[in-house]
Each structure stands twice: as structure tokens, then as C-alpha cells.
Design a protein around this motif. Sequence first.
Motif, PDB file in Angstrom:
ATOM      1  N   ARG A  22      24.803  70.934  41.238  1.00  0.00           N
ATOM      2  CA  ARG A  22      24.147  71.467  40.029  1.00  0.00           C
ATOM      3  C   ARG A  22      23.943  72.981  40.197  1.00  0.00           C
ATOM      4  O   ARG A  22      24.091  73.534  41.277  1.00  0.00           O
ATOM      5  CB  ARG A  22      22.825  70.750  39.771  1.00  0.00           C
ATOM      6  N   THR A 133      20.937  80.370  42.209  1.00  0.00           N
ATOM      7  CA  THR A 133      21.447  81.080  43.394  1.00  0.00           C
ATOM      8  C   THR A 133      21.632  82.569  43.087  1.00  0.00           C
ATOM      9  O   THR A 133      21.495  83.409  43.978  1.00  0.00           O
ATOM     10  CB  THR A 133      22.774  80.456  43.876  1.00  0.00           C
ATOM     11  N   ASN A 209      19.256  79.141  29.594  1.00  0.00           N
ATOM     12  CA  ASN A 209      18.874  78.754  30.962  1.00  0.00           C
ATOM     13  C   ASN A 209      17.969  77.529  30.885  1.00  0.00           C
ATOM     14  O   ASN A 209      17.634  77.054  29.795  1.00  0.00           O
ATOM     15  CB  ASN A 209      18.176  79.922  31.659  1.00  0.00           C
TER      16      ASN A 209
HETATM   17  O1  LIG Z   1      19.296  76.326  34.862  1.00  0.00           O
HETATM   18  C1  LIG Z   1      19.757  76.311  35.985  1.00  0.00           C
HETATM   19  C2  LIG Z   1      20.207  75.061  36.666  1.00  0.00           C
HETATM   20  O2  LIG Z   1      20.155  73.934  35.821  1.00  0.00           O
HETATM   21  P1  LIG Z   1      20.618  72.491  36.399  1.00  0.00           P
HETATM   22  O3  LIG Z   1      19.767  72.196  37.580  1.00  0.00           O
HETATM   23  O4  LIG Z   1      20.357  71.562  35.235  1.00  0.00           O
HETATM   24  O5  LIG Z   1      22.084  72.592  36.731  1.00  0.00           O
HETATM   25  C3  LIG Z   1      19.972  77.601  36.722  1.00  0.00           C
HETATM   26  O6  LIG Z   1      18.964  78.523  36.415  1.00  0.00           O
HETATM   27  C4  LIG Z   1      21.313  78.203  36.298  1.00  0.00           C
HETATM   28  O7  LIG Z   1      22.317  77.220  36.366  1.00  0.00           O
HETATM   29  C5  LIG Z   1      21.718  79.370  37.180  1.00  0.00           C
HETATM   30  O8  LIG Z   1      21.960  78.914  38.495  1.00  0.00           O
HETATM   31  P2  LIG Z   1      22.928  79.761  39.479  1.00  0.00           P
HETATM   32  O9  LIG Z   1      22.360  81.135  39.523  1.00  0.00           O
HETATM   33  O10 LIG Z   1      22.852  79.051  40.813  1.00  0.00           O
HETATM   34  O11 LIG Z   1      24.280  79.753  38.887  1.00  0.00           O
END
Ligand SMILES: O=C(COP(=O)(O)O)[C@H](O)[C@H](O)COP(=O)(O)O
Length: 318
Positions: A22, A133, A209
Motif C-alpha cells: 500500500r 514514504t 490523499n
Molecule cells: O494515502 C496514502 C496511503 O493510502 P493507502 O494506505 O490507502 O494506500 C499515502 O499518503 C499516499 O499514498 C502517499 O504515500 P507515498 O508517499 O508512500 O507514496
Amino acid sequence: MDTEVAPAVEAVAADIAEMEIRGAATIADAAADALATQATASDAETAEQFRAEMHAAAGVLYDTRPTAVSLPNALRFVFQSMEGTTVESLRQSAVDAVEQFRDQLDRAQDDLGEIGANRLRDGDTVMTHCHSTDALACIEAALDQGKELSAVVKETRPRNQGHITAEQLREWDVPVTLIVDSAARRYLDEVDHVLVGADAVAADGSVVNKIGTSGLAVSARERGVPIMTAAQTIKLHPGTMTGHTVEIEMRDEAEIIGPAERDEIGDIAVENPAFDVTPPRYMDAIVTERGQFPPESIVTLMRELFGETSARPWEDPV
Ligand SMILES: O=C(COP(=O)(O)O)[C@H](O)[C@H](O)COP(=O)(O)O
């Protein structure tokens, strides 16, 4: 025509759908890697069959979760780089493209982190939402610069991804205070920055987001606390340049309410949207590996990066 999708690709798709894998960047990385797996596993005898298999694999990966645009952007990158007239040349170009994509992903996150870190000062307290991340890369880079930070971490109902953020920050020796989501406004007076990630950024600068981001952004603005989105350019949604909207994933009610509780309460509707949209006027900056942008000007970067693109290149006729 036989359009066999490798079992390992089906397994990755299932892991994304079930959120074992995820977060937008991690999903993109896994999807690209799965295309390399498909390319390597294919025993197609003709170029046409190889392409059809790759397209089928891309379709299976695409259908897992609708909101994180990093997923179709990853698939697009591989398909646009795939070239050749033989199975071997197509296979090699696909595998090379995946390697290049994954390298770029890592580098983009590091570069973005350096830029985002410049917005954080020594001694700052940062409020986070969900687990991103890209957002964490900014904190990591600030720590590497020798800054001391502390964090107020929202638990992020219903799936509590805030716990993952809290654990990571503890590993980096950042003091963490975990709060329930509804306590966010109360704690905004104690924080210097709000830092979130993105699943998609629209051409008008709206940030898609994890559900709760938009309310947090409105509260942050009301409290005068700066809020930034850390989002690599694979989070930019090309379709929004031509008027498409970003689909918001609706998840199972079981994430919110168990069957026993539901029976007790009686006949009610339960809705569980996984993401929301923060209008650009509530966001101070979008930090990408290409620099920091006021949300309203992100479209200039999108035009430069995407130009003319088809939305789902793996569906082009082979
Ligand atoms: O909303 C989420 C995850 O949602 P879920 O847990 O439902 O996937 C994160 O803020 C973004 O995906 C960015 O993450 P990154 O910066 O790691 O891409």
C-alpha cells in the motif's frame, strides 16, 4: 489468442488490492516490478502474443485500486519504453524500463526529501497523516541535516496507517505523540508544520490523499500552520489536464464497523471513502523532486512532463 498472466503478477495484484502492498509510491514500484516478472516469465512465441500478455498483466494490476495515479503512471512508463519487433527485444526493453523506473523512483524520493527538508527548521514539531514514504523522506533528510524534530502522528482511521509512521519515526529516534484523528485541531497549536503525502495531484493543484487530509488542511489554515504535500511527479495525474476527475476509492464497511456492532445499531448506511480532495487554496506547497510548487502552478510541470499522453496505453491495440 492466449493472454496468460503470470501467477506471480496475479499475486502482486491481490496484495495491492488487499493493501498488503500500500501507499502510492510502493504500489507503483510493485506494479512496475510485476511487469518485469511478466516479461521474464512469458513464453510467448510471437511479438504480438508477448504484447497481449503484457497488456493483460497491466490490466490486472490497474484494476486493483483506483485512486493512486502512480500505478497507471508506472504502467505507462514501461509501455512507452517497450520497443522492438521480436519477443526478445520487447522483453529486454520492458525489463530495462522497469529497472530505470525503479531507480528513478528511489532517486526522486531522495531528491524530494532534500527539498522538503529545507522547509523544516531545527526544533520543529511536525504533524503527519497516514503513512507516506514521500513525506517521511522529508523528515529523514532533515534529520540527516542534523535537525532535531518531534512529531504528532494522527492514527488515521480506519486502518491506522499512522502506526506505521509512528514506528518509522521511533526508529529514527524522533519523539512521537500519537493522537486520534479528531484531536488534530487541538494539537495544531503545538505544531510548526503539517506534512502529508499524495495519491494523486490534479492539474488545478488539488491534492488527493488519505481521507481526513482535507479537514486537516482546513484546520491548519485556520490555525496558521503551514501544510505541505510531498509528492513525487509520478503522483501527478495527467488525465486531469483534460478534464477527467480522480476516482475516490470506496472501501468495505467492515473496516469501520463489525457485523455484531452493525446488528446492534440496526439498519443504517455506512460509507468508507479511502481518500479525499484538498482544494489548492488550503495547501501551501507541493514538494516534488523537481522543486517546490505553489499548488496552482503544478500544471506547468504537468504539461512539461506529460505533454500528449493516452490515459491507458496498455489498452492500445496491439
Ligand atoms: O494515502 C496514502 C496511503 O493510502 P493507502 O494506505 O490507502 O494506500 C499515502 O499518503 C499516499 O499514498 C502517499 O504515500 P507515498 O508517499 O508512500 O507514496
